[in-house]
Write a protein that holds these residues in place. Structure first.
Motif, PDB file in Angstrom:
ATOM      1  N   ALA A 188     -16.019  52.715  13.429  1.00  0.00           N
ATOM      2  CA  ALA A 188     -17.156  53.268  14.160  1.00  0.00           C
ATOM      3  C   ALA A 188     -17.494  52.434  15.390  1.00  0.00           C
ATOM      4  N   ARG A 189     -17.347  51.118  15.267  1.00  0.00           N
ATOM      5  CA  ARG A 189     -17.544  50.239  16.422  1.00  0.00           C
ATOM      6  C   ARG A 189     -16.946  48.872  16.132  1.00  0.00           C
ATOM      7  N   GLY A 190     -16.782  48.070  17.205  1.00  0.00           N
ATOM      8  CA  GLY A 190     -16.162  46.766  17.075  1.00  0.00           C
ATOM      9  C   GLY A 190     -14.664  46.864  16.904  1.00  0.00           C
ATOM     10  N   SER A 191     -14.074  45.831  16.348  1.00  0.00           N
ATOM     11  CA  SER A 191     -12.628  45.808  16.097  1.00  0.00           C
ATOM     12  C   SER A 191     -12.374  45.141  14.750  1.00  0.00           C
ATOM     13  N   ILE A 192     -11.224  45.449  14.157  1.00  0.00           N
ATOM     14  CA  ILE A 192     -10.876  44.928  12.839  1.00  0.00           C
ATOM     15  C   ILE A 192      -9.387  45.122  12.611  1.00  0.00           C
ATOM     16  N   GLU A 193      -8.852  44.410  11.629  1.00  0.00           N
ATOM     17  CA  GLU A 193      -7.455  44.600  11.231  1.00  0.00           C
ATOM     18  C   GLU A 193      -7.395  45.299   9.879  1.00  0.00           C
ATOM     19  N   LEU A 194      -6.577  46.327   9.808  1.00  0.00           N
ATOM     20  CA  LEU A 194      -6.310  47.052   8.565  1.00  0.00           C
ATOM     21  C   LEU A 194      -4.886  46.734   8.145  1.00  0.00           C
ATOM     22  N   ASP A 195      -4.750  46.014   7.041  1.00  0.00           N
ATOM     23  CA  ASP A 195      -3.427  45.593   6.569  1.00  0.00           C
ATOM     24  C   ASP A 195      -2.621  44.953   7.689  1.00  0.00           C
ATOM     25  N   GLY A 196      -3.317  44.145   8.512  1.00  0.00           N
ATOM     26  CA  GLY A 196      -2.676  43.409   9.589  1.00  0.00           C
ATOM     27  C   GLY A 196      -2.524  44.153  10.898  1.00  0.00           C
ATOM     28  N   VAL A 197      -2.933  45.436  10.956  1.00  0.00           N
ATOM     29  CA  VAL A 197      -2.837  46.242  12.177  1.00  0.00           C
ATOM     30  C   VAL A 197      -4.187  46.237  12.882  1.00  0.00           C
ATOM     31  N   LYS A 198      -4.217  45.830  14.152  1.00  0.00           N
ATOM     32  CA  LYS A 198      -5.457  45.718  14.916  1.00  0.00           C
ATOM     33  C   LYS A 198      -5.973  47.102  15.305  1.00  0.00           C
ATOM     34  N   LEU A 199      -7.243  47.340  15.036  1.00  0.00           N
ATOM     35  CA  LEU A 199      -7.880  48.612  15.362  1.00  0.00           C
ATOM     36  C   LEU A 199      -9.132  48.356  16.189  1.00  0.00           C
ATOM     37  N   GLU A 200      -9.412  49.290  17.106  1.00  0.00           N
ATOM     38  CA  GLU A 200     -10.591  49.208  17.959  1.00  0.00           C
ATOM     39  C   GLU A 200     -11.537  50.364  17.654  1.00  0.00           C
ATOM     40  N   ALA A 201     -12.726  50.302  18.237  1.00  0.00           N
ATOM     41  CA  ALA A 201     -13.728  51.342  18.024  1.00  0.00           C
ATOM     42  C   ALA A 201     -13.175  52.720  18.364  1.00  0.00           C
TER      43      ALA A 201
END
Length: 240
Positions: free
Chosen positions: A191-204
């Motif tokens: 929904a916002r910010g950034s994070i890694e899912l199983d090592g894959v970088k994701l953005e908002a």
């Protein structure tokens, strides 16, 4: 199998008072390869200018929920419900045999930023229903908090489908792992910010389809707010 859909690939709708991004096909945005995932049919990221909104309109046979990120969303419906939905609130409306409602920016000064999400119910008909609950930031900090489920577990809102929705807030070293039952799908929306899912970088605005995962792990968040959908392992038919 992981399939990432970047925020920039979503459908775009600009109406002056409304700026919307469509993860799946919706209204004038039609993509035969993007009609939903399992029972998840719509994720619209909407920004509405002060005092504007969606006038009274009908729905039926759909589970619809709103997740406010900023501002205030004013709701009114034919069931007699009138409410103000603010960050931390989750609103769930079961349209059933039919309901009309309106959603407006509840402020004359500030915009409202929210997600509108539709999930196909497990049966048609039935009486329309409305639920709303606040989930504190502390309850979502560094974990995946169950906010919607078919059985109302742990104080979650009750949905008419074999779907579970989790919400989490992540910064720095905060992380969470979610185990899923065999033969399930999952969808992750940032929904916002950034994070890694199983090592894959994701953005908002990014979304990820996961087919039959045993688990998923969220790490390395930077101001991240994330929704995770635990879904039946089925696919919606393609558009003609």
């Amino acid at each position: 199998m992981m399939q990432v859909r970047k925020a920039s690939e979503r459908g775009v709708a600009e109406h002056g008072w409304l700026s919307s991004r469509h993860t799946f096909s919706f209204a004038d945005y039609r993509d035969p390869s993007q009609i939903g995932f399992s029972d998840l049919r719509v994720i619209n990221e909407d920004r509405v200018t002060p005092g504007q909104g969606f006038g009274t309109h009908p729905h039926r046979d759909m589970e619809i929920f709103s997740y406010v990120l900023e501002g205030t969303l004013a709701h009114s419906d034919s069931m007699g419900t009138g409410s103000q939905i603010k960050p931390g609130d989750v609103q769930l409306m079961s349209a059933g045999t039919g309901v009309t409602h309106s959603e407006f920016n509840g402020s004359k000064e500030a915009p409202v930023h929210f997600l509108q999400i539709w999930i196909v119910p497990d049966h048609t008909g039935g009486a329309p229903a409305y639920q709303q609950k606040h989930f504190d930031e502390a309850d979502k900090r560094g974990r995946l908090r169950l906010i919607i489920s078919p059985d109302g577990l742990d104080g979650s809102l009750r949905i008419q489908q074999d779907t579970r929705v989790f919400a989490g807030l992540f910064d720095g070293d905060e992380s969470a792992t979610l185990a899923l039952d065999k033969n399930r799908h999952a969808y992750v929306h940032v929904a916002r910010g950034s994070i890694e899912l199983d090592g894959v970088k994701l953005e908002a605005g990014d979304g990820v389809r996961l087919r039959n995962p045993q688990s998923l792990q969220l790490t390395g968040g930077k101001g991240a707010e994330v929704l995770v959908f635990d879904l039946r392992s089925q696919e919606l038919p393609q558009m003609p």
